[in-house]
Design a protein around this motif. Structure first.
Motif, short mmCIF file in Angstrom:
data_model
loop_
_atom_site.label_atom_id
_atom_site.label_comp_id
_atom_site.label_asym_id
_atom_site.label_seq_id
_atom_site.Cartn_x
_atom_site.Cartn_y
_atom_site.Cartn_z
N SER A 62 0.84 -1.21 0.00
CA SER A 62 0.00 0.00 0.00
C SER A 62 0.86 1.25 0.00
CB SER A 62 -0.92 0.01 1.22
OG SER A 62 -1.78 -1.09 1.23
N ALA A 63 1.86 1.27 0.87
CA ALA A 63 2.77 2.42 0.94
C ALA A 63 3.59 2.54 -0.35
CB ALA A 63 3.68 2.30 2.15
N ALA A 64 4.01 1.41 -0.90
CA ALA A 64 4.81 1.42 -2.13
C ALA A 64 4.03 2.03 -3.30
CB ALA A 64 5.28 0.01 -2.47
N GLN A 65 2.75 1.70 -3.39
CA GLN A 65 1.94 2.27 -4.47
C GLN A 65 1.84 3.79 -4.34
OE1 GLN A 65 -1.79 0.16 -5.00
NE2 GLN A 65 -0.74 -1.82 -5.03
N LEU A 66 1.72 4.27 -3.12
CA LEU A 66 1.69 5.72 -2.91
C LEU A 66 3.03 6.35 -3.28
CD1 LEU A 66 -0.08 8.07 -1.93
CD2 LEU A 66 0.85 7.66 0.36
N CYS A 67 4.12 5.69 -2.91
CA CYS A 67 5.46 6.20 -3.26
C CYS A 67 5.63 6.32 -4.77
CB CYS A 67 6.54 5.28 -2.70
SG CYS A 67 6.68 5.27 -0.90
N SER A 68 5.08 5.37 -5.52
CA SER A 68 5.23 5.42 -6.98
C SER A 68 4.61 6.68 -7.56
CB SER A 68 4.64 4.17 -7.64
OG SER A 68 3.23 4.17 -7.60
N LEU A 69 3.57 7.18 -6.93
CA LEU A 69 2.95 8.43 -7.39
C LEU A 69 3.86 9.63 -7.12
CD1 LEU A 69 -0.71 7.79 -6.27
CD2 LEU A 69 0.10 8.03 -8.62
N VAL A 70 4.62 9.60 -6.05
CA VAL A 70 5.55 10.68 -5.75
C VAL A 70 6.68 10.69 -6.77
CG1 VAL A 70 7.16 11.63 -4.04
CG2 VAL A 70 4.99 10.62 -3.29
N ILE A 71 7.17 9.49 -7.12
CA ILE A 71 8.28 9.39 -8.06
C ILE A 71 7.87 9.89 -9.45
CG2 ILE A 71 9.84 7.82 -9.28
CD1 ILE A 71 9.68 6.00 -6.76
#
Length: 146
Positions: A62-71
């Motif tokens: 869940s956190a990784a998917q959010l991080c991908s949006l930041v990248i």
């Protein structure tokens, strides 16, 4: 961002799409997102039947998917895939159960040269449920199955 807007920017889809709403996004810096945990999610059938607890690996996802949006907030580079490279010092403070509304915060602490590091915190009802560091790298999509 609502669910449909998120779909335009990440590759995951239900039942594996974990981020349902993005409440704040600063590309290259940070994001806040929401995951509502439902008893109807398929993993609850086999993960500790009778005592439904969300698996820690799915909290990390869940956190990784959010991080991908930041990248890559615009999701425009189809030639790259951002993959989880390292999970560091992740702590699971309290179980996540059906009915919980997770508030996920991802803050980029280092980024560049194809490697990105985030501090992430997953909270519910004002209390931390999990936290740690996630590191990602960019991989050419055509190299994955080469």
């Amino acid at each position: 961002m609502n669910l449909l807007e998120i779909n335009a920017h990440i590759r995951q889809r239900p039942p594996f799409q974990m981020i349902e709403r993005v409440t704040a996004l600063e590309p290259g810096k940070s994001a806040d997102g929401i995951k509502c945990v439902s008893v109807n999610e398929p993993y609850f059938q086999g993960h500790m039947p009778g005592l439904p607890i969300m698996p820690g690996v799915l909290l990390i996802e869940s956190a990784a998917q959010l991080c991908s949006l930041v990248i890559e907030a615009d999701g425009s580079d189809d030639s790259k895939v951002y993959v989880l490279l390292k999970v560091r010092d992740f702590k699971f403070v309290r179980p996540v159960v059906p009915g919980d509304r997770l508030e996920i915060h991802a803050e980029m602490v280092r980024g560049g040269a194809g490697v990105y590091t985030f501090d992430v915190t997953i909270s519910c009802d004002g209390g931390v449920r999990a936290k740690g560091e996630l590191m990602f790298t960019a991989v050419a999509q055509d190299s994955i199955y080469a």
